[in-house]
Design an enzyme around this catalytic site. Structure first.
Site, PDB file in Angstrom:
ATOM      1  N   SER A   1      39.805   0.344   9.141  1.00 35.82           N
ATOM      2  CA  SER A   1      39.340   1.568   8.485  1.00 35.82           C
ATOM      3  C   SER A   1      38.818   2.599   9.480  1.00 35.82           C
ATOM      4  O   SER A   1      38.728   3.784   9.153  1.00 35.82           O
ATOM      5  CB  SER A   1      38.256   1.248   7.454  1.00 35.82           C
ATOM      6  OG  SER A   1      37.088   0.765   8.081  1.00 35.82           O
TER       7      SER A   1
ATOM      8  N   LYS B   1      31.228   2.511   9.261  1.00 39.40           N
ATOM      9  CA  LYS B   1      31.763   3.791   8.793  1.00 39.40           C
ATOM     10  C   LYS B   1      30.999   4.927   9.478  1.00 39.40           C
ATOM     11  O   LYS B   1      29.979   4.723  10.131  1.00 39.40           O
ATOM     12  CB  LYS B   1      31.615   3.937   7.269  1.00 39.40           C
ATOM     13  CG  LYS B   1      32.429   2.953   6.435  1.00 39.40           C
ATOM     14  CD  LYS B   1      33.912   3.218   6.498  1.00 39.40           C
ATOM     15  CE  LYS B   1      34.688   2.296   5.568  1.00 39.40           C
ATOM     16  NZ  LYS B   1      34.691   0.895   6.055  1.00 39.40           N
TER      17      LYS B   1
END
Length: 224
Positions: A142, A179
């Site tokens: 990701s 993230k």
């Protein structure tokens, strides 16, 4: 089986075992000397030769780390605090950090719980602008476009706060994720760096906590 060792020889053998188990390689003569307070590497060399004569280790001539444990397959806990404190001293002496490597994190338990730590990795202090507290093994892609790939080791500094745009390790409910943090009008978003993944919007019903901020990255190939 090795002949009976003196206390000093046992201390050196414990240090070698602990260093190999934590960093993957044996210490040099100079590192042993600094860790145990010898005047010179020659003193360490004398003890190593005695250990070799007694069958505890094998020495490779001309190699600074040419020490091989004869019982490499045997796991022996280090002796009292001596070996552990010596290893910490050795790491300081050679400008290296020993960082816990965190693998898969179980739901609901602290990220640095003992069951999550796979091993300790020796890394160069100079690799990081800020000193990290642990390494987290990256899972998934990701964050690919930020250069953070599956299997990389993310260096993380513990922090309860982070600035907009920083890459963070966050706990959301029972999951831990890497993230980019974005706060906007009181809303928290965790942004991926890969268009195949969707942003995560943190709502008031979810338990959210920052576990740390990313301060560096180690490619796994660099450890081999």
């Amino acid at each position: 089986m090795a002949s009976k060792l003196t206390d000093r020889q046992q201390e050196i053998l414990d240090l070698i075992r602990l260093t190999v188990s934590r960093t993957g390689f044996p210490p040099t003569r100079a590192e042993i000397a600094r860790a145990l307070g010898f005047r010179s590497p020659n003193a360490a060399e004398d003890h190593l030769k005695a250990l070799a004569r007694k069958g505890a280790i094998e020495l490779t001539a001309g190699a600074s780390r040419g020490i091989r444990l004869k019982d490499a397959g045997e796991t022996i806990p280090p002796g009292p605090e001596t070996a552990a404190s010596a290893l910490a001293g050795m790491a300081d002496a050679v400008g290296r950090l020993l960082l816990p490597l965190v693998g898969r994190v179980a739901a609901g338990s602290p990220i640095l719980a003992a069951e999550h730590v796979e091993r300790e990795v020796g890394v160069d202090v100079d690799l990081f602008a800020q000193t990290p507290d642990y390494l987290l093994k990256v899972r998934g892609m990701s964050m690919r476009d930020a250069g953070i790939l599956e299997g990389d080791l993310l260096a993380v500094k513990r922090a309860a706060e982070a600035r907009n745009g920083q890459i963070v390790v966050a706990r959301l409910g029972d999951e831990v994720t890497v993230k980019r943090l974005q706060r906007h009008q009181g809303r928290i978003e965790l942004l991926p760096e890969n268009p195949d993944f969707s942003p995560i919007v943190v709502d008031g019903t979810q338990e959210f906590a920052l576990e740390g901020i990313a301060v560096g990255l180690i490619r796994t190939q660099a450890l081999h």
